[in-house]
Structure formats: C-alpha cells, structure tokens
Design a protein around this motif. Structure first.
Motif, PDB file in Angstrom:
ATOM      1  N   LYS A   1     -13.298  64.645  37.868  1.00 45.33           N
ATOM      2  CA  LYS A   1     -12.922  64.338  39.250  1.00 45.33           C
ATOM      3  C   LYS A   1     -13.009  62.847  39.532  1.00 45.33           C
ATOM      4  O   LYS A   1     -12.637  62.393  40.609  1.00 45.33           O
ATOM      5  CB  LYS A   1     -13.832  65.106  40.206  1.00 45.33           C
ATOM      6  N   ALA A   2     -13.537  62.101  38.573  1.00 43.82           N
ATOM      7  CA  ALA A   2     -13.663  60.640  38.736  1.00 43.82           C
ATOM      8  C   ALA A   2     -12.945  59.967  37.566  1.00 43.82           C
ATOM      9  O   ALA A   2     -12.771  60.576  36.507  1.00 43.82           O
ATOM     10  CB  ALA A   2     -15.134  60.256  38.757  1.00 43.82           C
ATOM     11  N   PRO A   3     -12.553  58.709  37.742  1.00 47.18           N
ATOM     12  CA  PRO A   3     -11.910  57.985  36.632  1.00 47.18           C
ATOM     13  C   PRO A   3     -12.826  57.931  35.408  1.00 47.18           C
ATOM     14  O   PRO A   3     -14.044  57.884  35.551  1.00 47.18           O
ATOM     15  CB  PRO A   3     -11.704  56.574  37.187  1.00 47.18           C
ATOM     16  N   ILE A   4     -12.231  57.941  34.236  1.00 46.73           N
ATOM     17  CA  ILE A   4     -13.040  57.854  33.020  1.00 46.73           C
ATOM     18  C   ILE A   4     -12.778  56.531  32.296  1.00 46.73           C
ATOM     19  O   ILE A   4     -11.819  55.818  32.584  1.00 46.73           O
ATOM     20  CB  ILE A   4     -12.849  59.069  32.089  1.00 46.73           C
TER      21      ILE A   4
ATOM     22  N   ALA B   1      -4.920  54.991  32.880  1.00 45.82           N
ATOM     23  CA  ALA B   1      -4.799  53.979  33.942  1.00 45.82           C
ATOM     24  C   ALA B   1      -4.327  54.627  35.241  1.00 45.82           C
ATOM     25  O   ALA B   1      -4.839  54.308  36.331  1.00 45.82           O
ATOM     26  CB  ALA B   1      -3.834  52.879  33.505  1.00 45.82           C
ATOM     27  N   ALA B   2      -3.381  55.561  35.125  1.00 41.01           N
ATOM     28  CA  ALA B   2      -2.841  56.208  36.339  1.00 41.01           C
ATOM     29  C   ALA B   2      -3.932  56.958  37.088  1.00 41.01           C
ATOM     30  O   ALA B   2      -3.845  57.153  38.299  1.00 41.01           O
ATOM     31  CB  ALA B   2      -1.710  57.158  35.953  1.00 41.01           C
ATOM     32  N   LYS B   3      -4.983  57.378  36.380  1.00 42.28           N
ATOM     33  CA  LYS B   3      -6.092  58.074  37.030  1.00 42.28           C
ATOM     34  C   LYS B   3      -7.251  57.132  37.334  1.00 42.28           C
ATOM     35  O   LYS B   3      -8.363  57.575  37.599  1.00 42.28           O
ATOM     36  CB  LYS B   3      -6.563  59.241  36.165  1.00 42.28           C
ATOM     37  N   GLY B   4      -6.990  55.834  37.270  1.00 42.01           N
ATOM     38  CA  GLY B   4      -8.004  54.861  37.710  1.00 42.01           C
ATOM     39  C   GLY B   4      -8.991  54.429  36.647  1.00 42.01           C
ATOM     40  O   GLY B   4      -9.928  53.681  36.931  1.00 42.01           O
ATOM     41  N   GLY B   5      -8.809  54.878  35.413  1.00 43.89           N
ATOM     42  CA  GLY B   5      -9.763  54.546  34.360  1.00 43.89           C
ATOM     43  C   GLY B   5      -9.475  53.208  33.701  1.00 43.89           C
ATOM     44  O   GLY B   5      -8.597  52.458  34.151  1.00 43.89           O
ATOM     45  N   ALA B   6     -10.223  52.919  32.631  1.00 43.68           N
ATOM     46  CA  ALA B   6     -10.030  51.653  31.922  1.00 43.68           C
ATOM     47  C   ALA B   6     -10.371  51.806  30.450  1.00 43.68           C
ATOM     48  O   ALA B   6     -11.214  52.624  30.076  1.00 43.68           O
ATOM     49  CB  ALA B   6     -10.880  50.554  32.538  1.00 43.68           C
ATOM     50  N   VAL B   7      -9.688  51.003  29.634  1.00 45.34           N
ATOM     51  CA  VAL B   7      -9.994  50.915  28.209  1.00 45.34           C
ATOM     52  C   VAL B   7     -10.690  49.582  27.966  1.00 45.34           C
ATOM     53  O   VAL B   7     -10.164  48.526  28.329  1.00 45.34           O
ATOM     54  CB  VAL B   7      -8.712  50.950  27.338  1.00 45.34           C
ATOM     55  N   CYS B   8     -11.861  49.641  27.342  1.00 50.48           N
ATOM     56  CA  CYS B   8     -12.614  48.425  27.058  1.00 50.48           C
ATOM     57  C   CYS B   8     -12.374  48.046  25.599  1.00 50.48           C
ATOM     58  O   CYS B   8     -12.680  48.821  24.683  1.00 50.48           O
ATOM     59  CB  CYS B   8     -14.097  48.646  27.317  1.00 50.48           C
TER      60      CYS B   8
ATOM     61  N   HIS C   1      -6.964  47.818  34.464  1.00 51.84           N
ATOM     62  CA  HIS C   1      -7.422  48.964  33.668  1.00 51.84           C
ATOM     63  C   HIS C   1      -7.870  48.554  32.265  1.00 51.84           C
ATOM     64  O   HIS C   1      -7.786  49.349  31.329  1.00 51.84           O
ATOM     65  CB  HIS C   1      -6.307  50.018  33.607  1.00 51.84           C
ATOM     66  N   VAL C   2      -8.316  47.319  32.150  1.00 54.65           N
ATOM     67  CA  VAL C   2      -8.825  46.821  30.866  1.00 54.65           C
ATOM     68  C   VAL C   2     -10.212  46.223  31.089  1.00 54.65           C
ATOM     69  O   VAL C   2     -10.488  45.631  32.141  1.00 54.65           O
ATOM     70  CB  VAL C   2      -7.859  45.759  30.270  1.00 54.65           C
ATOM     71  N   CYS C   3     -11.074  46.404  30.108  1.00 51.08           N
ATOM     72  CA  CYS C   3     -12.412  45.830  30.138  1.00 51.08           C
ATOM     73  C   CYS C   3     -12.784  45.463  28.699  1.00 51.08           C
ATOM     74  O   CYS C   3     -11.958  45.585  27.810  1.00 51.08           O
ATOM     75  CB  CYS C   3     -13.414  46.813  30.751  1.00 51.08           C
ATOM     76  N   ILE C   4     -14.012  45.009  28.530  1.00 49.07           N
ATOM     77  CA  ILE C   4     -14.425  44.521  27.211  1.00 49.07           C
ATOM     78  C   ILE C   4     -15.628  45.324  26.709  1.00 49.07           C
ATOM     79  O   ILE C   4     -16.663  45.392  27.393  1.00 49.07           O
ATOM     80  CB  ILE C   4     -14.824  43.021  27.274  1.00 49.07           C
ATOM     81  N   GLY C   5     -15.468  45.914  25.525  1.00 49.13           N
ATOM     82  CA  GLY C   5     -16.576  46.633  24.888  1.00 49.13           C
ATOM     83  C   GLY C   5     -16.441  46.469  23.385  1.00 49.13           C
ATOM     84  O   GLY C   5     -15.818  47.280  22.708  1.00 49.13           O
ATOM     85  N   ALA C   6     -17.002  45.380  22.866  1.00 52.78           N
ATOM     86  CA  ALA C   6     -16.680  44.957  21.498  1.00 52.78           C
ATOM     87  C   ALA C   6     -17.531  45.624  20.422  1.00 52.78           C
ATOM     88  O   ALA C   6     -17.393  45.308  19.254  1.00 52.78           O
ATOM     89  CB  ALA C   6     -16.781  43.436  21.384  1.00 52.78           C
ATOM     90  N   ASP C   7     -18.413  46.566  20.820  1.00 52.84           N
ATOM     91  CA  ASP C   7     -19.271  47.271  19.860  1.00 52.84           C
ATOM     92  C   ASP C   7     -20.220  46.325  19.131  1.00 52.84           C
ATOM     93  O   ASP C   7     -20.487  46.482  17.937  1.00 52.84           O
ATOM     94  CB  ASP C   7     -18.428  48.081  18.853  1.00 52.84           C
TER      95      ASP C   7
END
Ligand SMILES: [Zn+2]
Length: 396
Positions: free
Chosen positions: A228-231, A257-264, A336-342
């Motif tokens: 129910k929330a963006p992932i 992105a259409a559901k408000g989420g983001a890829v890091c 819809h972009v973020c940073i998660g470089a592991d």
C-alpha cells in the motif's frame, strides 16, 4: 549538512572582522551542502571486530572497510541505512532460531556502536529525525534488514525489530526463503509465498519501507502490487546496462516509479563478476575476520588488496558506475532514483573504492545537467519521501 562546530565558530567570530584566512576559506561545495544518504551500508559487519573502530578514519589500502565516521566526514556522507544482514541458512526451527539470535545481536551492536559517538552520529527512525540530526551537524543512521529469514515464521518479530528502530526490510537475500524467491534463487514460490504476502501486509501496517532488492522479478511484481506504500530497491541497477538477475529491467523501473518508489544505484553487477579460487579463499577468511589477530587481519587485508589490483571481482570503474546511474535517471526520472552502492557488502570499483569518492558523483550529475534540486532528491529527498509515505500509510 556537515558543518560540525560551525555554530560555535560563527559565535566566536561574530563581532570580529573576518581574517584573511577566513576570507580565503572555500565555500562548501554542493556535495557538502546537500543532505546525502546511502540506502545500503553493510558496515555493521565490522561492528563486532575488536580491532576496528567505527569512529576512526581507515584507509582503503590498509583496511577492508569502506565506511567509517572519519570517511563519512571526508566524503560528506551524512547518513544512511545501516544493515542487519543475515546469511541464508536452512529453513528449519534451528536455522530460524540461530538467525534470530544473530539478527538481534547485530541490532544491539548497531545501537551500541552509534551510542558510542553521540557527538557525531545519531540513530534515527523517521525522516524528520534524520533532517533534525543533519541540521544539528550530526550524521544519522537508519537501521534496515537485508533478508527477513531471521523472522522465521513469526511475523510478530517484525514489530520487535520496528521497536528496535528498524524502518526498512527486504524479504529475501541470495537464496529462496520462507517469504519469497530470490533473484538468484530457484523460483520455489513463483514470487512470494503465502507467508510472504502476510509479511507485506505487516510491513505496511507497521509503516516500514519494503525493499525489493534481491527479490526475483515475480516477487518484485507481487511486492509492488500488494504494497500500500511505495517500495524501494535499496541496491540495484538497470538490467539494460548489465544483464544480471540482480538488476531490473526498464519496464519494472517505470512501474516502480509510477507507484512512487525508487531504485538506489548499486555499484555491484555493473559487469562480469570474477571469483577466482584465491578470491574465494580470501573471502572465506574475511567472513571470519573478527576472529583473527590484528596482525592476521593486516596480512589478509594486504593479500586482498593485492588481488584487487591484479584480479578485481569487477574489472570496471567509476565511469561505468556513472553511465549506469545516468541511464537509470533517464528511465526512472530524478524523482525515482537514489544511491545504494553496497559499501562493505561487495560494492566499489576502480576510482570509486570507498565513500571518500562520493563528491565525484555530485560533480558528474551537475556536469550532466541535473539541477541542484534534482541532485538533492537523488541524494536523500526521494528516500525521505518514501519513508514518510510508508509511515503515512501505516495502521491499515
Ligand atoms: Zn545485497
């Protein structure tokens, strides 16, 4: 914000004319001014090592860690999600019990480590708390879970982790488990298990952000459909740039992105991963590095860095990381972009070895024509929005 000590300095010089040195002091760069966060810091793997201190400033050449408070200051990384990662084990009562004990111990280690540096970093659980800490000149630490395996079949444990400050979790890691199929698994459930569907509802009820990195494509589709929330994908990259199961195709990026989420954007799976026998041998030793003496740790570090120079796991560089990030931005858009470089989980490539290299990302985004407002969203705004959205949707 990382201008620690500035309020004091400002008070001290308020009534004096600026000295030459002060006049010549360079203005903080955009990167220093922005609030920056990384969504997947595996650094807690170091917290139980008696020969390693989070508060020190280590050097990549002589230390295997990529994140510490000293380098957060140098790289102007203001905060991030510090991960409770649990290796996938057997889906048995004993396996679950061992994993649960491990994960709560790691949670406790994160609390203790952050509490040891109250003037430098603060444990936070909401977007507002992170913003407040940042404004006060402190770094901030969210806590997240990579692999929900330690929950066993007892979803009430999610509440316990929530009470311990955890605000983001992914269902699965590199093998299928009781909740979901892994991107690198064997399609046991064709997505989520029945328990995995309940896991989604409980995550939503608590207001925790769902992390779809490591989930199979089918599991990702079901997370996206059910939540129910963006992932978020806390550490993933575009499959169109490197075809690996851990990366995500353009269609799924657009639907997320259409559901408000983001890829890091991850710094792993940018190219072929090469694990030589020597690499595997040293990595196995590194998994138990905390049990080694200081001298043995130094020797292992030297051996691994030597191998990194001659046979890196990923034979690629910062330029390629940027190409992937810019591609992701084109497909998803800067909201819809973020940073998660592991970092500390396998991340890092030539020219992007640890978090001291982060200012280069901001420079390159500026050079590519992104506005300060866009870059602010990429570095933290989008993730804060998703944390707030998860919190706002809770209780249902
Ligand atoms: Zn991972």
């Amino acid at each position: 914000m990382r201008l620690i000590g500035l309020p004091f300095l400002a008070l001290a010089v308020a009534s004096c004319a600026p000295t030459v040195a002060q006049q010549n002091e360079p203005l903080p760069s955009l990167h220093q001014r922005l609030m920056t966060l990384d969504t997947h810091l595996d650094t807690p793997v170091w917290f139980s090592n008696p020969h390693w201190k989070f508060g020190d400033r280590h050097d990549w050449h002589t230390d295997l860690a990529q994140v510490d408070l000293g380098r957060m200051e140098t790289g102007a990384l203001d905060g991030g999600m510090f991960v409770i990662y649990t290796r996938q084990g057997p889906l048995t009562p004993q396996g679950f019990a061992d994993a649960k004990a491990f994960a709560f111990k790691r949670l406790d280690e994160i609390h203790r480590t952050m509490a040891a540096y109250p003037s430098r970093i603060e444990l936070v659980a909401t977007a507002d708390q992170a913003v407040r800490a940042d404004k006060a000149g402190l770094r901030f630490a969210f806590i997240s879970i990579e692999n929900s395996y330690p929950l066993g079949e007892d979803l009430s444990l999610l509440q316990k982790f929530y009470d311990g400050g955890v605000r983001m979790a992914g269902p699965v890691h590199s093998k299928d488990n009781q909740f979901a199929d892994s991107a690198t698994g064997s399609n046991t459930w064709k997505g989520l298990s029945p328990l995995g569907r309940k896991w989604v509802a409980e995550m939503n009820r608590l207001g925790m952000v769902i992390d779809g990195s490591h989930s199979s494509d089918a599991a990702f589709d079901q997370l996206l459909e059910l939540s129910k929330a963006p992932i978020i994908l806390s550490h993933s990259g575009p499959k169109a740039m490197w075809d690996h199961n851990r990366n995500i195709d353009d269609d799924r990026i657009r639907r997320l992105a259409a559901k408000g989420g983001a890829v890091c954007m991850n710094s792993v799976f940018l190219t072929k991963m090469v694990y030589t026998d020597e690499r595997n041998r040293l990595s196995d030793m590194a998994d138990n590095i905390a049990s080694l003496s200081a001298a043995e740790q130094a020797k292992l570090t030297a051996d691994i860095r030597k191998l990194d120079a001659t046979a890196p796991v990923q034979d690629t560089d910062f330029e390629n990381f940027m190409r992937n990030l810019l591609y992701l931005l084109k497909v998803a858009g800067p909201d819809h972009v973020c940073i998660g470089a592991d970092w500390d989980g396998g991340g890092g490539v030539r020219g992007f070895e640890d978090i001291t290299a982060l200012p280069k990302v901001t420079e390159r985004l500026l050079a590519a024509g992104y506005s300060e407002a866009d870059i602010a969203k990429i570095w933290s705004g989008n993730v804060l929005r998703i944390l707030r959205a998860a919190d706002a949707a809770k209780g249902g």
